[in-house]
Write a protein that holds these residues in place. Structure first.
Motif, PDB file in Angstrom:
ATOM      1  N   ALA A  91       0.819  -1.210   0.000  1.00  0.00           N
ATOM      2  CA  ALA A  91       0.000   0.000   0.000  1.00  0.00           C
ATOM      3  C   ALA A  91       0.854   1.261   0.000  1.00  0.00           C
ATOM      4  CB  ALA A  91      -0.925  -0.007   1.219  1.00  0.00           C
ATOM      5  N   THR A  92       2.013   1.190   0.634  1.00  0.00           N
ATOM      6  CA  THR A  92       2.874   2.359   0.785  1.00  0.00           C
ATOM      7  C   THR A  92       3.751   2.595  -0.436  1.00  0.00           C
ATOM      8  OG1 THR A  92       2.952   1.966   3.179  1.00  0.00           O
ATOM      9  CG2 THR A  92       4.617   3.438   2.259  1.00  0.00           C
ATOM     10  N   HIS A  93       4.261   1.525  -1.025  1.00  0.00           N
ATOM     11  CA  HIS A  93       5.301   1.659  -2.047  1.00  0.00           C
ATOM     12  C   HIS A  93       4.852   1.320  -3.466  1.00  0.00           C
ATOM     13  CE1 HIS A  93       8.427   2.327   0.961  1.00  0.00           C
ATOM     14  NE2 HIS A  93       7.959   1.300   1.632  1.00  0.00           N
ATOM     15  N   ILE A  94       3.681   0.670  -3.622  1.00  0.00           N
ATOM     16  CA  ILE A  94       3.253   0.204  -4.944  1.00  0.00           C
ATOM     17  C   ILE A  94       1.872   0.765  -5.274  1.00  0.00           C
ATOM     18  CG2 ILE A  94       2.708  -1.808  -6.378  1.00  0.00           C
ATOM     19  CD1 ILE A  94       4.583  -3.463  -4.691  1.00  0.00           C
ATOM     20  N   GLY A  95       1.730   1.300  -6.463  1.00  0.00           N
ATOM     21  CA  GLY A  95       0.421   1.641  -7.002  1.00  0.00           C
ATOM     22  C   GLY A  95       0.095   0.665  -8.117  1.00  0.00           C
ATOM     23  N   VAL A  96      -1.165   0.268  -8.215  1.00  0.00           N
ATOM     24  CA  VAL A  96      -1.557  -0.720  -9.219  1.00  0.00           C
ATOM     25  C   VAL A  96      -2.716  -0.181 -10.048  1.00  0.00           C
ATOM     26  CG1 VAL A  96      -2.341  -3.071  -9.645  1.00  0.00           C
ATOM     27  CG2 VAL A  96      -0.861  -2.612  -7.683  1.00  0.00           C
ATOM     28  N   VAL A  97      -2.585  -0.265 -11.374  1.00  0.00           N
ATOM     29  CA  VAL A  97      -3.688   0.000 -12.286  1.00  0.00           C
ATOM     30  C   VAL A  97      -4.139  -1.345 -12.825  1.00  0.00           C
ATOM     31  CG1 VAL A  97      -4.465   1.178 -14.373  1.00  0.00           C
ATOM     32  CG2 VAL A  97      -2.733   2.256 -12.907  1.00  0.00           C
ATOM     33  N   PHE A  98      -5.314  -1.780 -12.391  1.00  0.00           N
ATOM     34  CA  PHE A  98      -5.817  -3.102 -12.757  1.00  0.00           C
ATOM     35  C   PHE A  98      -6.468  -3.075 -14.141  1.00  0.00           C
ATOM     36  CE2 PHE A  98      -5.984  -2.780  -8.132  1.00  0.00           C
ATOM     37  CZ  PHE A  98      -5.344  -3.940  -7.736  1.00  0.00           C
ATOM     38  N   GLN A  99      -6.492  -4.226 -14.774  1.00  0.00           N
ATOM     39  CA  GLN A  99      -7.113  -4.334 -16.095  1.00  0.00           C
ATOM     40  C   GLN A  99      -8.580  -3.935 -16.055  1.00  0.00           C
ATOM     41  OE1 GLN A  99      -6.707  -8.211 -17.844  1.00  0.00           O
ATOM     42  NE2 GLN A  99      -7.569  -7.593 -19.802  1.00  0.00           N
ATOM     43  N   GLN A 100      -9.294  -4.310 -14.995  1.00  0.00           N
ATOM     44  CA  GLN A 100     -10.719  -3.990 -14.860  1.00  0.00           C
ATOM     45  C   GLN A 100     -10.953  -2.768 -13.970  1.00  0.00           C
ATOM     46  OE1 GLN A 100     -12.791  -5.583 -16.767  1.00  0.00           O
ATOM     47  NE2 GLN A 100     -11.183  -6.983 -17.474  1.00  0.00           N
ATOM     48  N   PHE A 101      -9.896  -2.031 -13.658  1.00  0.00           N
ATOM     49  CA  PHE A 101      -9.914  -0.781 -12.879  1.00  0.00           C
ATOM     50  C   PHE A 101     -10.208  -1.002 -11.394  1.00  0.00           C
ATOM     51  CE2 PHE A 101     -11.899   0.958 -17.012  1.00  0.00           C
ATOM     52  CZ  PHE A 101     -10.695   0.820 -17.684  1.00  0.00           C
ATOM     53  N   ASN A 102     -11.188  -1.884 -11.052  1.00  0.00           N
ATOM     54  CA  ASN A 102     -11.501  -2.204  -9.653  1.00  0.00           C
ATOM     55  C   ASN A 102     -11.907  -0.984  -8.837  1.00  0.00           C
ATOM     56  OD1 ASN A 102     -10.751  -4.739 -10.460  1.00  0.00           O
ATOM     57  ND2 ASN A 102      -9.226  -5.070  -8.864  1.00  0.00           N
ATOM     58  N   ASN A 112     -12.910   7.074  -3.944  1.00  0.00           N
ATOM     59  CA  ASN A 112     -12.130   5.979  -4.526  1.00  0.00           C
ATOM     60  C   ASN A 112     -10.635   6.265  -4.458  1.00  0.00           C
ATOM     61  OD1 ASN A 112     -13.366   3.509  -6.116  1.00  0.00           O
ATOM     62  ND2 ASN A 112     -14.864   5.166  -6.290  1.00  0.00           N
ATOM     63  N   ILE A 113     -10.249   7.480  -4.798  1.00  0.00           N
ATOM     64  CA  ILE A 113      -8.830   7.828  -4.778  1.00  0.00           C
ATOM     65  C   ILE A 113      -8.316   7.899  -3.344  1.00  0.00           C
ATOM     66  CG2 ILE A 113      -7.120   9.551  -5.440  1.00  0.00           C
ATOM     67  CD1 ILE A 113      -9.008  10.337  -7.752  1.00  0.00           C
ATOM     68  N   ALA A 163      -5.124   7.849 -11.166  1.00  0.00           N
ATOM     69  CA  ALA A 163      -5.014   8.779 -10.040  1.00  0.00           C
ATOM     70  C   ALA A 163      -4.947   8.027  -8.716  1.00  0.00           C
ATOM     71  CB  ALA A 163      -6.197   9.744 -10.046  1.00  0.00           C
ATOM     72  N   ARG A 164      -5.785   7.014  -8.565  1.00  0.00           N
ATOM     73  CA  ARG A 164      -5.764   6.224  -7.324  1.00  0.00           C
ATOM     74  C   ARG A 164      -4.407   5.550  -7.139  1.00  0.00           C
ATOM     75  NH1 ARG A 164      -9.752   1.281  -7.250  1.00  0.00           N
ATOM     76  NH2 ARG A 164      -8.247   0.702  -8.864  1.00  0.00           N
ATOM     77  N   ALA A 165      -3.833   5.032  -8.226  1.00  0.00           N
ATOM     78  CA  ALA A 165      -2.552   4.342  -8.133  1.00  0.00           C
ATOM     79  C   ALA A 165      -1.405   5.292  -7.800  1.00  0.00           C
ATOM     80  CB  ALA A 165      -2.263   3.615  -9.448  1.00  0.00           C
ATOM     81  N   LEU A 166      -1.547   6.569  -8.174  1.00  0.00           N
ATOM     82  CA  LEU A 166      -0.457   7.528  -7.988  1.00  0.00           C
ATOM     83  C   LEU A 166      -0.603   8.406  -6.753  1.00  0.00           C
ATOM     84  CD1 LEU A 166       0.029   8.769 -11.671  1.00  0.00           C
ATOM     85  CD2 LEU A 166       1.550   7.263 -10.372  1.00  0.00           C
ATOM     86  N   LEU A 173       4.956   1.631  -9.888  1.00  0.00           N
ATOM     87  CA  LEU A 173       3.619   1.602 -10.467  1.00  0.00           C
ATOM     88  C   LEU A 173       3.513   0.360 -11.338  1.00  0.00           C
ATOM     89  CD1 LEU A 173       0.898   3.111 -10.884  1.00  0.00           C
ATOM     90  CD2 LEU A 173       1.920   4.128 -12.927  1.00  0.00           C
ATOM     91  N   VAL A 174       2.573  -0.517 -10.999  1.00  0.00           N
ATOM     92  CA  VAL A 174       2.338  -1.745 -11.756  1.00  0.00           C
ATOM     93  C   VAL A 174       1.068  -1.560 -12.573  1.00  0.00           C
ATOM     94  CG1 VAL A 174       1.798  -4.208 -11.581  1.00  0.00           C
ATOM     95  CG2 VAL A 174       3.513  -3.196 -10.071  1.00  0.00           C
TER      96      VAL A 174
END
Length: 232
Positions: A91-102, A112-113, A163-166, A173-174
């Motif tokens: 949660a602290t070091h990785i942001g994830v952009v999922f294929q289905q956004f989630n 959400n953000i 935006a949520r991932a960043l 960023l994955v």
């Protein structure tokens, strides 16, 4: 095989002797002797279906742990950490952009953000300003902040997911196959927005679409990275 680093920046993700199989007597799905991604490096990972891309992502984000070997994140032991600590590090070091956004459809864009900041225990006093700046940088109108996520177009939802991932300014960023549902014009707009807004993060972008690789400094082919013979 170590990935080429575009600068002398230290690695932010390090895999050392990592193997993974889904069952004790099954074949290895992942067998990576050595691989690293430098701070600020933008790496494109491609491979056919079944080449191990999804498994690699799950290992890098800590939702799976290797059978052997270690994964280090931002200089800290990651794969060997207890589950709760891995959750916090992710949660602290990785942001994830999922294929289905989630995204959570009934929550507003702002909520959400902000949820990503909550799980990272990010209590920065200027969080709302940070969210507003991200929304603006991603070319969304201010009015979306109070709109429910489920009311947005696919393209808008995708930018909210970025935006949520960043929002926590992650070192990593994955991005998992985010353009599969987009036409060519929307895909190019998405890629430009992503790259422009993730310049300070190491980006691990996974896709089967090799036409996107020109956006990235390094290209990693799962067939050469992964020595495993098994298939996901």
């Amino acid at each position: 095989m170590a990935s080429p680093h575009p600068t002398s920046a230290p690695p932010v993700i390090v895999l050392d002797g990592v193997t993974f199989a889904y069952t004790a007597d099954g074949p290895d799905i992942i067998d990576i002797p050595a691989w690293s991604v430098a701070a600020g490096e933008h790496a494109f990972v491609s491979g056919a279906s079944g080449s191990g891309k999804s498994t690699l992502l799950n290992l890098v984000t800590g939702t799976l742990v290797p059978n052997t070997g270690t994964i280090t994140l931002a200089g800290q032991p990651f794969s060997s950490a207890p589950a709760r600590q891995r959750d916090h590090l992710r949660a602290t070091h990785i942001g994830v952009v999922f294929q289905q956004f989630n995204l959570i459809g009934y929550l507003t864009v702002q909520q959400n953000i902000a949820a990503a900041a909550y799980f990272a225990k990010n209590k920065r006093p200027d969080l709302n300003q940070r969210i507003a700046e991200l929304v603006d940088a991603l070319q969304l109108p201010d009015s979306v902040l109070q709109a429910r996520a489920e009311t947005l177009s696919v393209g808008q939802q995708q930018r909210v997911a970025i935006a949520r991932a960043l929002v926590n300014q992650p070192e990593v960023l994955v991005v998992d196959e985010p353009t599969s549902a987009l036409d060519a014009n929307a895909r190019d707009r998405f890629m430009n927005l992503l790259i422009d807004n993730a310049r300070e993060s190491a980006v691990l972008f996974v896709s089967h679409d090799t036409s996107l690789k020109h956006h990235f400094e390094s290209h990693i082919d799962m067939a050469s990275l992964n020595q495993a013979k098994g298939k996901v």
